[in-house]
Scaffold this motif. Structure first.
Motif, PDB file in Angstrom:
ATOM      1  N   ILE A   1     -76.957  30.564  -6.625  1.00 39.39           N
ATOM      2  CA  ILE A   1     -75.945  29.618  -7.084  1.00 39.39           C
ATOM      3  C   ILE A   1     -75.002  30.332  -8.048  1.00 39.39           C
ATOM      4  O   ILE A   1     -75.426  30.850  -9.082  1.00 39.39           O
ATOM      5  CB  ILE A   1     -76.589  28.390  -7.748  1.00 39.39           C
ATOM      6  N   LEU A   2     -73.720  30.380  -7.660  1.00 44.37           N
ATOM      7  CA  LEU A   2     -72.699  31.036  -8.461  1.00 44.37           C
ATOM      8  C   LEU A   2     -71.733  29.989  -8.997  1.00 44.37           C
ATOM      9  O   LEU A   2     -71.202  29.184  -8.226  1.00 44.37           O
ATOM     10  CB  LEU A   2     -71.926  32.057  -7.622  1.00 44.37           C
ATOM     11  N   LEU A   3     -71.517  30.007 -10.290  1.00 44.94           N
ATOM     12  CA  LEU A   3     -70.576  29.072 -10.913  1.00 44.94           C
ATOM     13  C   LEU A   3     -69.399  29.859 -11.471  1.00 44.94           C
ATOM     14  O   LEU A   3     -69.540  30.604 -12.443  1.00 44.94           O
ATOM     15  CB  LEU A   3     -71.255  28.282 -12.030  1.00 44.94           C
ATOM     16  N   PHE A   4     -68.259  29.733 -10.816  1.00 46.35           N
ATOM     17  CA  PHE A   4     -67.021  30.319 -11.318  1.00 46.35           C
ATOM     18  C   PHE A   4     -65.863  29.529 -10.748  1.00 46.35           C
ATOM     19  O   PHE A   4     -66.033  28.721  -9.836  1.00 46.35           O
ATOM     20  CB  PHE A   4     -66.906  31.815 -10.972  1.00 46.35           C
ATOM     21  N   GLY A   5     -64.664  29.738 -11.288  1.00 47.32           N
ATOM     22  CA  GLY A   5     -63.528  28.980 -10.784  1.00 47.32           C
ATOM     23  C   GLY A   5     -62.287  29.198 -11.613  1.00 47.32           C
ATOM     24  O   GLY A   5     -62.188  30.156 -12.392  1.00 47.32           O
ATOM     25  N   ALA A   6     -61.332  28.282 -11.464  1.00 49.37           N
ATOM     26  CA  ALA A   6     -59.989  28.456 -12.017  1.00 49.37           C
ATOM     27  C   ALA A   6     -59.800  27.836 -13.392  1.00 49.37           C
ATOM     28  O   ALA A   6     -58.755  28.029 -14.010  1.00 49.37           O
ATOM     29  CB  ALA A   6     -58.959  27.860 -11.048  1.00 49.37           C
ATOM     30  N   GLU A   7     -60.767  27.081 -13.877  1.00 48.96           N
ATOM     31  CA  GLU A   7     -60.644  26.518 -15.218  1.00 48.96           C
ATOM     32  C   GLU A   7     -60.819  27.628 -16.256  1.00 48.96           C
ATOM     33  O   GLU A   7     -61.164  28.759 -15.930  1.00 48.96           O
ATOM     34  CB  GLU A   7     -61.729  25.457 -15.450  1.00 48.96           C
ATOM     35  N   ASP A   8     -60.631  27.310 -17.517  1.00 48.50           N
ATOM     36  CA  ASP A   8     -61.018  28.205 -18.593  1.00 48.50           C
ATOM     37  C   ASP A   8     -61.387  27.356 -19.797  1.00 48.50           C
ATOM     38  O   ASP A   8     -61.097  26.157 -19.848  1.00 48.50           O
ATOM     39  CB  ASP A   8     -59.906  29.215 -18.923  1.00 48.50           C
ATOM     40  N   MET A   9     -62.030  27.968 -20.768  1.00 45.80           N
ATOM     41  CA  MET A   9     -62.575  27.201 -21.894  1.00 45.80           C
ATOM     42  C   MET A   9     -61.500  26.637 -22.815  1.00 45.80           C
ATOM     43  O   MET A   9     -61.805  25.879 -23.734  1.00 45.80           O
ATOM     44  CB  MET A   9     -63.561  28.058 -22.687  1.00 45.80           C
ATOM     45  N   GLN A  10     -60.252  27.014 -22.590  1.00 41.33           N
ATOM     46  CA  GLN A  10     -59.159  26.495 -23.413  1.00 41.33           C
ATOM     47  C   GLN A  10     -58.266  25.524 -22.643  1.00 41.33           C
ATOM     48  O   GLN A  10     -57.148  25.229 -23.071  1.00 41.33           O
ATOM     49  CB  GLN A  10     -58.332  27.675 -23.942  1.00 41.33           C
ATOM     50  N   CYS A  11     -58.768  25.001 -21.520  1.00 38.58           N
ATOM     51  CA  CYS A  11     -57.922  24.190 -20.640  1.00 38.58           C
ATOM     52  C   CYS A  11     -57.850  22.720 -21.055  1.00 38.58           C
ATOM     53  O   CYS A  11     -57.173  21.932 -20.403  1.00 38.58           O
ATOM     54  CB  CYS A  11     -58.410  24.301 -19.196  1.00 38.58           C
ATOM     55  N   ASN A  12     -58.564  22.337 -22.113  1.00 37.25           N
ATOM     56  CA  ASN A  12     -58.543  20.948 -22.608  1.00 37.25           C
ATOM     57  C   ASN A  12     -59.103  19.950 -21.598  1.00 37.25           C
ATOM     58  O   ASN A  12     -58.629  18.817 -21.507  1.00 37.25           O
ATOM     59  CB  ASN A  12     -57.136  20.521 -23.029  1.00 37.25           C
ATOM     60  N   LEU A  13     -60.110  20.357 -20.845  1.00 43.19           N
ATOM     61  CA  LEU A  13     -60.741  19.393 -19.960  1.00 43.19           C
ATOM     62  C   LEU A  13     -61.357  18.270 -20.792  1.00 43.19           C
ATOM     63  O   LEU A  13     -61.860  18.498 -21.887  1.00 43.19           O
ATOM     64  CB  LEU A  13     -61.789  20.055 -19.071  1.00 43.19           C
ATOM     65  N   HIS A  14     -61.274  17.056 -20.295  1.00 42.28           N
ATOM     66  CA  HIS A  14     -61.772  15.841 -20.945  1.00 42.28           C
ATOM     67  C   HIS A  14     -60.998  15.520 -22.223  1.00 42.28           C
ATOM     68  O   HIS A  14     -61.444  14.682 -23.009  1.00 42.28           O
ATOM     69  CB  HIS A  14     -63.271  15.942 -21.287  1.00 42.28           C
ATOM     70  N   ALA A  15     -59.867  16.167 -22.436  1.00 41.18           N
ATOM     71  CA  ALA A  15     -59.115  15.971 -23.677  1.00 41.18           C
ATOM     72  C   ALA A  15     -57.644  15.788 -23.344  1.00 41.18           C
ATOM     73  O   ALA A  15     -57.225  16.017 -22.203  1.00 41.18           O
ATOM     74  CB  ALA A  15     -59.308  17.185 -24.595  1.00 41.18           C
ATOM     75  N   PRO A  16     -56.840  15.366 -24.323  1.00 42.66           N
ATOM     76  CA  PRO A  16     -55.399  15.313 -24.062  1.00 42.66           C
ATOM     77  C   PRO A  16     -54.841  16.700 -23.752  1.00 42.66           C
ATOM     78  O   PRO A  16     -55.385  17.719 -24.177  1.00 42.66           O
ATOM     79  CB  PRO A  16     -54.833  14.774 -25.386  1.00 42.66           C
TER      80      PRO A  16
END
Length: 447
Positions: free
Chosen positions: A403-418
């Motif tokens: 199982i590999l977890l990677f993708g186009a998001e990043d930790m500064q993308c403000n997911l779940h936030a404004p």
């Protein structure tokens, strides 16, 4: 590699436009929201898959959840099978006054697309579709596609894989609901914390009582609850609940205190909670957060003793500890606390287990080189404080699959936030990495 890069570069303008079409759909699968946009996002993705040459597109219907998009794209005889996962639902926008651009009006500024779901997880849906287009729908591996529509709210799909393991049978999985630690730094997430909640409440009076006439001896429910919640941590901010697993993180620890402050927007001098490295506290230790309380507002408050108080507590659990076991530990702790002699009522919510990957197999060998070539940098392995309960279910259903977890998001993308956003170049490099991985994995398995 240059030929693949040129092909993906030519695809990017259309992929960005397709991402914007998806982001414009408020596909919020939370209870109480209109279901029509969720189904509209489903239909658009089916259209995009078919346009990418996927003929066998199906729909898995389960009770109490959005439809799951399924598809199979056959590879050459004897080729390994790779399962691709992403989700098409999004978080609610929250307070739209905090957004610099309208959450469901996708806005491109300087190579960045802003909007709810632009990163989590529609960027990764588009990355999968981009990879299919780059291969003209003829991959060197057999692909199984699973796109979920109710990941953010929680879904019975989390536990479904173990009931039908043959449906999910594969050699490797690419779970594209993650991304890099920062743009330009290729990252595998190899550990996920588990997640669960409890709600604690108490009633001390039949109704509010005048704080002058009754305050003092009359039991204040809010004060009692605050005392109980304060026992969940020690005086340095470490979780103080017996039975919660707490280890030292043994992998890469690329975030120090200063970097964490910068990423979280914490002012210099503001103390951080807990001891140990940031990696210890984020990825291999427990976390307890009070995510909501029922209390009177300060504006308009009356001078009365509070008769009732309630709080929801979120528990993030060590990747290898059962979330139900951790929940039991927190419940036992709270039930043993009797602030001022008062009994607390503790109710359980669902519990989703974490996951820790084995990273020594051929899929990881191929994927490391694929990410290295796509980003031009050595990949790192990190944990995640976030939870994806489905990953544990997939691992239980197909324990031999890498199982590999990677993708186009990043930790500064403000997911779940404004002000959620995704960097377009991260989508581009994710597409390149996926296609490169498929070819390298197929070659390695068939050599």
């Amino acid at each position: 590699m240059s030929e693949l890069t040129d092909r993906v570069d030519a695809l990017m303008p259309r992929l960005v436009e397709d991402l914007k079409r998806l982001v414009a759909i408020p596909s919020i699968a939370f209870e109480g929201f209109d279901r029509a946009p969720v189904l509209a996002a489903h239909d658009l993705i089916v259209e995009l898959l078919r346009d990418a040459g996927v003929a066998d597109v199906g729909r898995l219907e389960l009770p109490d959840t959005a439809p799951i998009i399924t598809a199979t794209v056959p590879g050459p005889p004897g080729a390994p099978t790779v399962l691709l996962y992403a989700h098409y639902d999004v978080q609610p926008a929250g307070d739209e006054a905090l957004w610099q651009t309208p959450p469901f009006t996708p806005t491109e500024i300087d190579g960045v697309v802003h909007g709810r779901g632009a990163a989590d997880d529609k960027s990764n849906v588009i990355a999968h579709i981009g990879a299919l287009r780059a291969m003209d729908g003829r991959p060197p591996v057999t692909l199984k596609i699973v796109f979920e529509g109710q990941e953010e709210w929680g879904s019975p799909f989390d536990g479904y894989p173990v009931t039908d393991p043959g449906f999910f049978a594969c050699d490797a999985m690419v779970i594209a609901d993650m991304g890099n630690i920062e743009p330009g730094r290729p990252t595998f997430t190899t550990a996920l914390r588990g997640d669960t909640e409890v709600t604690v409440s108490l009633r001390t009076l039949p109704e509010p009582k005048h704080s002058g006439e009754f305050g003092g001896p009359a039991p204040d429910a809010l004060i009692a609850l605050i005392h109980a919640l304060a026992t969940l941590h020690d005086d340095r901010g470490n979780v103080a609940v017996a039975g919660l697993r707490d280890d030292t993180w043994t992998g890469a620890a690329p975030i120090d205190d200063d970097e964490f402050r910068r990423m979280a927007g914490i002012a210099p001098g503001t103390p951080l909670f807990g001891d140990g490295t940031i990696a210890d506290r984020l990825w291999s230790g427990p976390a307890i957060t009070v995510v909501g309380m029922d209390v009177p507002k300060v504006d308009g408050a009356v001078l009365a003793v509070n008769p009732y108080a309630r709080a929801m507590i979120n528990i993030r659990v060590h990747p290898l500890q059962s979330a139900a076991e951790a929940q039991d530990a927190v419940v036992a702790h709270l039930e043993s606390i009797k602030p001022f002699g008062l009994e607390l009522t503790v109710e359980r919510s669902d519990a989703g287990n974490g996951f820790e990957a084995t990273t020594t197999g051929p899929a990881y060998v191929a994927a490391r080189e694929a990410l290295r070539r796509a980003w031009g940098a050595e990949p790192i392995e990190v944990g995640s404080g976030g939870a994806i309960p489905l990953v544990s279910g997939l691992h239980d259903a197909v324990p031999t699959a890498e199982i590999l977890l990677f993708g186009a998001e990043d930790m500064q993308c403000n997911l779940h936030a404004p002000n959620e956003r995704v960097v377009i170049d991260e989508i581009r490099r994710t597409v390149i990495a996926m296609v490169e991985f498929f070819h390298r994995y197929a070659a390695g398995q068939q050599s």
